[in-house]
Design an enzyme around this catalytic site. Structure first.
Site, PDB file in Angstrom:
ATOM      1  N   ARG A 175      71.420  26.695  49.989  1.00  0.00           N
ATOM      2  CA  ARG A 175      72.424  26.223  50.953  1.00  0.00           C
ATOM      3  C   ARG A 175      71.847  25.247  51.981  1.00  0.00           C
ATOM      4  NH1 ARG A 175      74.098  28.057  47.162  1.00  0.00           N
ATOM      5  NH2 ARG A 175      75.601  29.756  46.870  1.00  0.00           N
ATOM      6  N   SER A 225      82.238  32.717  50.797  1.00  0.00           N
ATOM      7  CA  SER A 225      81.225  33.664  51.288  1.00  0.00           C
ATOM      8  C   SER A 225      80.942  33.371  52.755  1.00  0.00           C
ATOM      9  CB  SER A 225      79.931  33.539  50.476  1.00  0.00           C
ATOM     10  OG  SER A 225      80.158  33.902  49.131  1.00  0.00           O
ATOM     11  N   GLU A 295      77.243  31.427  56.699  1.00  0.00           N
ATOM     12  CA  GLU A 295      77.302  30.283  55.794  1.00  0.00           C
ATOM     13  C   GLU A 295      78.448  29.361  56.200  1.00  0.00           C
ATOM     14  OE1 GLU A 295      78.157  29.727  51.065  1.00  0.00           O
ATOM     15  OE2 GLU A 295      76.596  31.124  51.637  1.00  0.00           O
TER      16      GLU A 295
END
Length: 300
Positions: A175, A225, A295
């Site tokens: 990420r 998420s 996130e």
């Protein structure tokens, strides 16, 4: 007028701009107030001219793609938003290479690749973001990541100058990419795929979409998420172990289907979601000693 330079550039390129636009309709969480002006550049030349003008005017702005990883304050924003949309969403094929505009929906890239019997991007089928956003965060699922298929991409720096960068220089990790935290905007992505069997590719994509529907709360608005995966564990498991399955604040809830998702059960406010996130982080820290990291990108 304050943003007259924006209007002038947009009108010259026939690009869309909307004043005092409510942002909730543009993000998957369905939460967010107004921004002073929402801009949808028409092509990289238009985008670069806008970025250069914002720099000259010393005017801060924000950038979004398809809004699938974004939580925006109900109180709105005090600065313009540049939206990389389908106006920068072309998809072109040359042998094994796919050149996609940053605004191209990732799901469309997957479908068009499958039609041409090109394999390697099946893992991304169902990820709701754009091609540019997927590169920015090195999106991944089911054992695949964008770093596995990116060859290069083009981006504009804060002065509106275009640059090309190769995979090896993109600092791609979980990420994260070279672009994380930088005032750059990805304009185009080149992917390198490989030949495959069309039916096998489509079957795999169908299976992965089935898994998403079975395991993820796609029936509710969310930003996917909510937390990054902690090393050696899963956020959802830690949250459930902390006794927070179904925990809610107002209209926001830890999904009962997948604890890694915070969902909008109906008319959730920004502060509701923040309340759930903060409680989850605190309780998980207390029960497991692990510190969860968001996130989701938060604009407030």
């Amino acid at each position: 007028m304050k943003y007259s330079f924006v209007k002038e550039i947009c009108e010259r390129y026939n690009a869309e701009y909307i004043e005092n636009e409510i942002l909730s309709d543009y993000v998957s969480f369905k939460i967010g107030g107004k921004c002073p002006i929402l801009i949808k550049p028409k092509g990289s030349e238009c985008l670069c001219e806008l970025m250069a003008a914002f720099k000259t005017e010393d005017c801060p702005y924000l950038v979004m793609g398809r809004g699938s990883n974004l939580l925006i304050s109900d109180k709105g924003l005090d600065r313009p938003v540049i939206m990389i949309s389908s106006d920068m969403g072309s998809i072109e094929f040359d042998g094994h290479r796919v050149t996609a505009g940053a605004g191209a929906p990732l799901i469309s890239v997957c479908r068009e690749a499958a039609e041409r019997s090109l394999s390697g991007i099946e893992f991304a089928y169902g990820i709701p973001g754009s091609a540019g956003g997927a590169v920015y965060m090195n999106a991944g699922a089911y054992g695949g990541e964008m770093k596995d298929i990116i060859e290069s991409c083009t981006y504009a720096d804060e002065y509106g100058q275009l640059h090309r960068i190769q995979n090896k220089d993109m600092e791609l990790s979980y990420r994260h990419s070279f672009f994380s935290g930088k005032p750059y905007i990805i304009t185009e992505v080149v992917l390198k795929l490989e030949n495959g069997d069309k039916k096998d590719i489509q079957r795999k994509m169908s299976e992965l979409m089935g898994k998403r529907r079975e395991k993820q709360p796609l029936e509710y608005p969310s930003a996917g998420s909510t937390f990054k995966r902690p090393e050696g564990d899963f956020a959802g498991r830690l949250i459930e172990a902390a006794g927070l399955k179904g925990f809610s604040v107002g209209g926001a809830q830890v999904s009962e289907k997948h604890c890694g998702f915070v969902v909008n059960k109906g008319n959730a406010r920004f502060e509701d979601v923040i309340g759930v996130i903060e409680t989850v982080k605190k309780r998980v820290s207390e029960t497991s000693g692990r510190e969860l990291e968001c996130e989701v990108v938060i604009w407030s």
